[in-house]
Design a protein around this motif. Structure first.
Motif, short mmCIF file in Angstrom:
data_model
loop_
_atom_site.label_atom_id
_atom_site.label_comp_id
_atom_site.label_asym_id
_atom_site.label_seq_id
_atom_site.Cartn_x
_atom_site.Cartn_y
_atom_site.Cartn_z
N GLN A 189 -0.26 1.01 -13.28
CA GLN A 189 0.20 1.12 -12.79
C GLN A 189 -1.50 1.82 -11.20
OE1 GLN A 189 2.67 4.21 -12.35
NE2 GLN A 189 3.78 2.69 -11.08
N GLY A 190 -2.20 2.08 -12.41
CA GLY A 190 -3.61 2.82 -11.51
C GLY A 190 -4.27 1.61 -10.98
N ILE A 191 -4.29 0.87 -12.87
CA ILE A 191 -5.50 -0.35 -12.26
C ILE A 191 -4.61 -1.66 -11.64
CG2 ILE A 191 -6.17 -2.03 -13.77
CD1 ILE A 191 -5.42 -0.42 -16.77
N GLY A 192 -3.71 -1.05 -11.52
CA GLY A 192 -2.85 -2.72 -10.25
C GLY A 192 -3.22 -1.83 -8.76
N ALA A 193 -3.25 -0.78 -8.24
CA ALA A 193 -3.39 -0.46 -8.03
C ALA A 193 -4.82 -0.35 -6.76
CB ALA A 193 -3.15 1.20 -7.02
N ALA A 194 -5.95 0.10 -8.23
CA ALA A 194 -7.29 -0.27 -7.94
C ALA A 194 -7.16 -1.64 -7.39
CB ALA A 194 -7.83 0.36 -9.62
N GLN A 246 0.65 -1.16 -0.17
CA GLN A 246 -0.30 -0.02 -0.09
C GLN A 246 1.29 0.97 0.24
OE1 GLN A 246 -3.33 1.04 -0.25
NE2 GLN A 246 -3.56 2.13 0.52
N PHE A 247 1.93 1.35 0.76
CA PHE A 247 2.98 2.80 0.96
C PHE A 247 3.70 2.52 -0.87
CE2 PHE A 247 7.32 3.71 2.22
CZ PHE A 247 6.74 5.07 2.76
N MET A 248 3.83 1.15 -1.48
CA MET A 248 4.40 1.46 -2.91
C MET A 248 3.59 2.57 -3.56
SD MET A 248 6.15 -1.27 -4.51
CE MET A 248 4.72 -2.12 -4.51
N LEU A 249 2.08 1.75 -3.37
CA LEU A 249 0.89 2.81 -4.27
C LEU A 249 0.57 4.56 -3.88
CD1 LEU A 249 -2.08 0.15 -3.87
CD2 LEU A 249 0.28 -0.18 -5.57
N ILE A 250 1.23 4.62 -2.68
CA ILE A 250 0.32 5.81 -1.88
C ILE A 250 2.17 6.66 -2.43
CG2 ILE A 250 0.60 7.20 0.23
CD1 ILE A 250 -0.88 4.75 1.50
N LEU A 251 2.88 6.14 -2.30
CA LEU A 251 4.08 6.92 -2.55
C LEU A 251 4.11 7.60 -4.14
CD1 LEU A 251 7.48 7.27 -0.75
CD2 LEU A 251 7.52 4.75 -2.61
N ASP A 252 3.33 6.65 -4.94
CA ASP A 252 2.97 6.99 -6.51
C ASP A 252 2.37 7.62 -7.07
OD1 ASP A 252 5.22 4.50 -7.36
OD2 ASP A 252 4.54 4.37 -8.96
N THR A 280 3.29 -4.00 -10.61
CA THR A 280 4.73 -4.38 -10.81
C THR A 280 5.30 -4.33 -12.35
OG1 THR A 280 4.79 -5.96 -8.91
CG2 THR A 280 7.19 -5.56 -9.87
N ALA A 281 4.32 -4.73 -12.82
CA ALA A 281 4.45 -4.82 -13.99
C ALA A 281 4.57 -3.58 -15.47
CB ALA A 281 3.93 -5.90 -15.30
N ALA A 282 3.43 -2.98 -14.44
CA ALA A 282 3.73 -1.47 -15.01
C ALA A 282 4.84 -0.34 -14.39
CB ALA A 282 1.84 -0.84 -14.27
N SER A 283 5.02 -0.87 -13.05
CA SER A 283 6.27 0.30 -12.60
C SER A 283 7.37 -0.37 -13.28
CB SER A 283 6.95 -0.36 -11.82
OG SER A 283 5.68 -0.19 -10.47
N LEU A 284 8.17 -0.98 -13.60
CA LEU A 284 8.97 -1.47 -15.27
C LEU A 284 8.75 -0.53 -16.39
CD1 LEU A 284 11.14 -2.50 -15.90
CD2 LEU A 284 10.61 -4.89 -16.19
N VAL A 285 8.01 -1.40 -17.15
CA VAL A 285 7.05 -0.52 -18.08
C VAL A 285 7.31 0.71 -17.48
CG1 VAL A 285 4.90 0.12 -19.84
CG2 VAL A 285 5.45 -1.79 -19.10
N THR A 286 6.57 2.15 -16.76
CA THR A 286 6.68 3.13 -17.34
C THR A 286 8.21 3.55 -16.89
OG1 THR A 286 4.40 2.69 -15.71
CG2 THR A 286 6.10 5.11 -15.76
#
Length: 475
Positions: free
Chosen positions: A121-126, A32-38, A99-105
């Motif tokens: 990334q947003g879809i993964g977070a949701a 969750q911390f990663m999601l907020i961080l982003d 995680t995959a979307a972070s790599l692509v970005t």
């Protein structure tokens, strides 16, 4: 594992505790911390991204908003999927996508791949966030649950703080790509260890409502598009007005679909309950202001004042800490003096902090002119956050807490998107030509919004003290 349903009022007292639940909480909190961080980590990296990938103000605004838009717009669907497929599966799916979307970005060579990565990334977070929260809520009971949810809530303030600092350090060090790459090892570790720790609960039969999710996300996307376009073409231009009208139409369609659906994504009747309406409103305002501050401040410091990304992150550290202190104090005050007084006072403080920034100069000391106002304002906003959540969740019936929490969390992300879009548009001249005037206007608008919201709260926010909830409330 048997899971008692809502037939018993004290159902959570009878469920056996989940083994190794604190290790699980630590990992879910890390995710969750990663999601907020982003949400905030990119703000400090924006000028470097813009230079590398040739992004204009519009693309920059979308780098922030594409993520929060999909995160917020699809969060309720994510929660529904957690019921339908089992929360443990949804958590892992969300984590894998994120995680995959972070790599692509991080690998993006142009605006289109960068924004596509942010969308995913947003879809993964949701998918991840609501299912993780549901696991935390069902795995802890009684006093332990309050402690676990306290830890979860505290991530909000610290996440945005760490975001600006980490964003600055990574951008100045290995490069802006690393604000995304850093999620990859964390995501892989969590994916490797979580399956053994997550409790497996049987999926509940749940009707999904993808149409509702698409409509509300498209509506907000159209709203943001119109708001961003207004910065270049003017508020009266067709490029601004048509998307804004489109947003109204899509929101109307969303309301109609939800009303007709037997299992609506967002029960719109929740908004007839004052605590939920008040919590959603407070959350919208608080996030719009806070994410807006980070966006404006970061661009002002780097574009106008020539600060490095790391120095910008350091300037924002006290701002983020103040948000956390405000949240801590707010949670104490809500219990003592009630939601309404706390919300009004917090918004007045936030507005007061913004007022001096309406005269922000192009030179002079950042520490004397910009920082004190931002610190005071974010201290106020921190208290608004806590009041939003406690009001919405503590003053509604326990069996509606899940619905209420989904509504408030949706407004949390969507608020950030709208705030950044509006303030980016108002500050357009400042962002594009590097003049202080646009930034002054945007801060003046923030002060006015906070002050007006304080007035709205006098009417909207219920007077009660949230801790005094025994059973279902009748309003």
């Amino acid at each position: 594992m048997s899971h008692a349903h809502h037939t018993l009022p004290a159902e959570h007292a009878s469920a056996p505790p989940v083994p190794r639940r604190w290790s699980m909480l630590a990992l879910l909190c890390l995710a969750q911390f990663m999601l907020i961080l982003d949400v905030t980590v990119v703000n400090v990296a924006l000028p470097d991204m813009a230079a590398d990938l040739h992004l204009g103000r519009e693309a920059l605004t979308w780098v922030v908003t594409a993520y929060t838009l999909c995160f917020g717009g699809l969060m309720l669907l994510g929660g529904r999927l957690a019921d339908a497929l089992g929360a443990h599966r949804t958590v892992l799916a969300g984590l894998a996508v994120f995680t995959a979307a972070s790599l692509v970005t991080g690998l993006a060579g142009g605006a289109s791949v960068l924004l596509a990565g942010r969308v995913f990334q947003g879809i993964g977070a949701a998918l991840l966030s609501p299912s993780a929260l549901s696991i935390v809520t069902t795995s802890f009971h009684g006093a332990e649950r309050n402690k676990a949810l306290g830890v979860w809530a505290a991530l909000g303030g610290t996440g945005s703080a760490a975001g600006v600092l980490l964003g600055g350090a990574l951008t100045d060090g290995p490069g802006w790509q690393w604000v995304f790459y850093v999620n990859v090892p964390v995501g892989l570790v969590a994916l490797a260890t979580l399956p053994a720790l997550l409790p497996r609960r049987a999926p509940q039969p749940a009707r999904l409502d993808p149409t509702g999710a698409v409509l509300v996300t498209a509506g907000t996307g159209s709203l943001i598009y119109g708001l961003v376009k207004a910065g270049d073409a003017g508020w009266g231009s067709a490029t601004a007005i048509l998307p804004l009208l489109g947003a109204l139409f899509l929101y109307g369609a969303f309301a109609a679909v939800e009303r007709a659906s037997r299992a609506p994504l967002m029960d719109l009747r929740m908004f007839t309950r004052r605590p939920v309406a008040a919590g959603a409103f407070l959350m919208l305002v608080a996030t719009a202001l806070l994410i807006g501050f980070f966006f404006l401040g970061s661009v002002y410091l780097q574009h106008l004042r020539g600060y490095s990304a790391l120095k910008t992150g350091l300037v924002f550290l006290p701002v983020a800490v103040a948000t956390g202190i405000g949240a801590h104090l707010g949670s104490r005050l809500v219990g003592r003096i009630g939601s309404r007084v706390t919300a009004v006072a917090a918004l007045v403080v936030a507005s007061g902090g913004m007022v001096p920034l309406a005269w922000l100069p192009s030179d002079g000391s950042v520490y004397a002119r910009l920082l004190p106002g931002l610190v005071v304002a974010s201290f106020g906003v921190g208290a608004v956050f806590v009041t939003a959540t406690t009001t919405a969740l503590a003053l509604v019936a326990p069996e509606e807490a899940g619905l209420a929490s989904g509504v408030v969390n949706t407004f949390h992300e969507v608020g950030g998107s709208i705030g950044v879009a509006v303030l980016s548009t108002v500050a357009a001249s400042g962002i594009e030509q590097g003049v202080a005037g646009g930034f002054r206007d945007a801060f003046a608008l923030s002060a006015a919004v906070a002050a007006l919201s304080a007035l709205v709260c006098l009417v909207l926010v219920p007077h009660g003290k949230p801790q005094a909830t025994g059973g279902p409330h009748v309003h």
